[in-house]
Design an enzyme around this catalytic site. Structure first.
Site, short mmCIF file in Angstrom:
data_model
loop_
_atom_site.label_atom_id
_atom_site.label_comp_id
_atom_site.label_asym_id
_atom_site.label_seq_id
_atom_site.Cartn_x
_atom_site.Cartn_y
_atom_site.Cartn_z
N GLY A 183 0.82 -1.20 0.00
CA GLY A 183 0.00 0.00 0.00
C GLY A 183 0.85 1.25 0.00
O GLY A 183 1.76 1.40 0.82
N GLY B 84 -0.61 4.31 0.31
CA GLY B 84 -1.47 5.38 0.85
C GLY B 84 -0.68 6.13 1.93
O GLY B 84 0.54 6.06 1.99
N PHE B 85 -1.40 6.82 2.81
CA PHE B 85 -0.71 7.60 3.84
C PHE B 85 0.18 6.72 4.71
O PHE B 85 1.33 7.06 4.99
CB PHE B 85 -1.72 8.31 4.74
CG PHE B 85 -2.34 9.51 4.11
CD1 PHE B 85 -1.60 10.66 3.91
CD2 PHE B 85 -3.65 9.50 3.69
CE1 PHE B 85 -2.16 11.78 3.32
CE2 PHE B 85 -4.23 10.60 3.09
CZ PHE B 85 -3.48 11.74 2.91
N VAL C 193 -1.82 -7.48 -4.36
CA VAL C 193 -1.51 -8.57 -3.43
C VAL C 193 -2.74 -9.45 -3.27
O VAL C 193 -3.85 -8.96 -3.05
CB VAL C 193 -1.06 -7.98 -2.06
CG1 VAL C 193 -0.96 -9.08 -1.02
CG2 VAL C 193 0.26 -7.26 -2.23
N GLU D 77 -19.38 16.96 2.64
CA GLU D 77 -18.57 17.75 1.69
C GLU D 77 -19.18 17.70 0.29
O GLU D 77 -19.30 18.72 -0.38
CB GLU D 77 -17.13 17.21 1.68
CG GLU D 77 -16.38 17.64 2.94
CD GLU D 77 -15.12 16.82 3.23
OE1 GLU D 77 -14.34 17.25 4.08
OE2 GLU D 77 -14.90 15.76 2.63
N ASP E 294 -5.79 2.47 8.02
CA ASP E 294 -7.22 2.13 8.07
C ASP E 294 -7.47 0.63 8.23
O ASP E 294 -8.53 0.24 8.73
CB ASP E 294 -7.90 2.57 6.76
CG ASP E 294 -8.24 4.05 6.74
OD1 ASP E 294 -7.84 4.76 7.68
OD2 ASP E 294 -8.91 4.49 5.79
N ALA F 54 -6.47 10.14 8.25
CA ALA F 54 -5.12 10.24 7.69
C ALA F 54 -4.06 10.32 8.79
O ALA F 54 -2.98 9.72 8.67
CB ALA F 54 -5.05 11.46 6.79
#
Ligand SMILES: Cc1cc2nc3c(=O)[nH]c(=O)nc-3n(C[C@H](O)[C@H](O)[C@H](O)COP(=O)(O)OP(=O)(O)OC[C@H]3O[C@@H](n4cnc5c(N)ncnc54)[C@H](O)[C@@H]3O)c2cc1C
Length: 454
Positions: free
Chosen positions: A14, A16-17, A82, A178, A316, A327
């Site tokens: 991953g 991501g963050f 994966v 949002e 996450d 995040a």
């Protein structure tokens, strides 16, 4: 120092963050790092809704992982999905686009695969109500939203026109709020003078949630302010309403009184609920770990899996002390796991258990309207919005994206225009998908550097 003569291998799943922060924290460590992701970019998910509603471009919220790692000489990136784990043999099993299988041996594994949208057992809703987790979700929402105004403009039947001008959002967390705010801003400002047959201001935005109020996680005071701001914008709030059916033409919602009501809406967007990816289930099975109801892996206070000190799960996808899927948790856990690996490889003591430092959270409602909660500090309206701007500018990945986003925001907010409105009229033909496996799979590849064919 390490007892190994060759550098130990760290595989990070991953980009991501959590994965990005882990890889960056290992850049000067005496290890060889392989980052595997099924997409080649790091995505700034908190701004997906701005890409979906035409403010920011894809490039401004997604940075190339290869570019991000180009100066980290010990980090390599592999584009692959994966699929499974061999925890006995310490290998990650993955598939390249096109279907070729690969395996990646590791001494330390950091799993940061994030979560998916959950439809609470109704995956069939996904075909009518896209979620908002990936770049392709944002682009498909952009296509649906701007396409809906176009089809409303050319519709002859008033019923059909009303349906195209009705947008239903499921989930009143930050993403739903949002999006709702953005849709009303689009209708009342950006698109106001652009159409000849329809009045975009007539667009209805319906927000559904089974809970009592929008942004409930921000506490009663900020939640009430958010509800008032949304109502002022013209968003119709349907709180305490559980969506039980979604189809091509709208949805069915059951209210607090148990009555079901049908809402006609050509655009339904889903932002409620998350679920760990299938990979998390494979990992839990392979190493005997426990998962929570959303499939997230339960970890020990040092973020490792019981009986497997060589495997950390972060971001996450991990479950620990009810930490939220935000995040900041992803960044701090990714950094911690990498630091732990580094200390162990260098023969030093393992770090103290992970402790989360809550720096607060913010949600955007509309121009000049946001809520921000950081410890005792609770801001809403314009002060909340200014706080939101600072946080997002500070954390956006890459200085070019940061600068680009600032200039775009100044232009968008001052001129009420949105530049990123291009969309493809037809959905992409899956049969032409370059990532789809070929009809006759080729022989197994020779593997990428850092991996070996399996
Ligand atoms: C629309 C939206 C708005 C948000 N707004 C906010 C906000 O305002 N503030 C905030 O703090 N948080 C926000 N969040 C949450 C925040 O973005 C997440 O908590 C954070 O992205 C989690 O980071 P992660 O690294 O754990 O997972 P992700 O960022 O999801 O990264 C996971 C990575 O793993 C890869 N991956 C998954 N499965 C596989 C596989 N099988 N093989 C290879 N690679 C795989 C994915 O491609 C992805 O790149 C928002 C999230 C969304 C979706």
């Amino acid at each position: 120092m390490s007892e190994h003569s060759t550098p130990q291998r760290v595989v990070i799943i991953g980009g991501g963050f959590a994965g990005l922060f882990a890889a960056r924290a290992l850049r000067r460590a005496p290890v060889q790092v392989t980052v595997i992701d099924r997409v080649a970019h790091h995505l700034f998910q908190p701004l997906l809704y701005q890409c979906a509603t035409g403010i920011l471009s894809e490039g401004q919220i997604a940075a190339s992982l290869r570019d991000l790692f180009k100066r980290h000489r010990n980090v390599e990136f592999v584009l692959a999905e994966v699929a499974d784990f061999d925890t006995e043999g310490r290998r990650v099993l993955a598939r390249r686009p096109g279907g070729t299988e690969m395996s990646f041996p590791y001494d330390h594994l950091i799993v940061a695969g994030g979560v998916h949208q959950s439809y609470f057992g109704h995956d069939e809703f996904a075909q009518w109500a896209p979620g908002m987790k990936s770049l392709s979700d944002a682009l498909s929402i952009r296509r649906k939203v701007f396409g809906a105004f176009e089809l409303a403009e050319s519709a002859v039947d008033p019923e059909e026109r009303r349906r195209w001008l009705t947008f239903a959002l499921v989930g009143a967390g930050p993403t739903g709020v949002e999006l709702a705010g953005q849709l009303r801003e689009l209708a009342t400002h950006t698109l106001r003078a652009e159409y000849r047959s329809i009045d975009p201001e007539e667009a209805r935005v319906l927000l559904f949630d089974g809970g009592e109020s929008p942004l409930a996680m921000f506490g009663p005071k900020l939640s009430a302010k958010a509800a008032a701001a949304l109502r002022k914008l013209g968003v119709e709030l349907h709180m305490g309403a559980v969506v039980t059916q979604v189809d091509e033409h709208g949805l069915l919602a059951r209210g607090k009184d148990g009555q079901s009501t049908r809402y006609e809406a050509a655009t339904v967007l889903w932002t409620a609920g998350v679920q760990a990816p299938a990979m998390a289930g494979r990992l839990a099975q392979a190493c005997g770990a426990q998962s929570d109801r959303a499939g997230r892996i339960e970890v020990l206070p040092d973020l490792t899996v019981p009986q497997h000190p060589e495997i950390s799960v972060v971001g996450d996808m991990m479950s620990l002390d009810k930490l939220p899927g935000v995040a900041e948790v992803a960044m701090q856990t990714g950094f911690y796991a990498a630091r732990r690996v580094r200390l162990l490889v260098e023969g030093r003591d393992a770090p103290k258990p992970f402790r989360y430092r809550d720096l607060g959270s913010a949600a955007y409602i509309a121009r000049g309207q946001a809520v921000l909660s950081a410890g005792p500090l609770k801001l809403s309206g314009l002060p909340g919005w200014i706080g939101w701007l600072f946080i997002h500018i500070a954390f956006l990945t890459g200085y070019r994206n940061r600068l680009g986003a600032i200039l775009t925001w100044v232009y968008t907010f001052a001129r009420e225009v949105r530049r990123e409105r291009a969309f493809i009229a037809q959905p992409i033909d899956r049969s032409k998908d370059i990532y789809a496996p070929p009809a006759n799979p080729p022989a197994k590849s020779e593997g990428a550097s850092g991996g070996e064919s399996g």
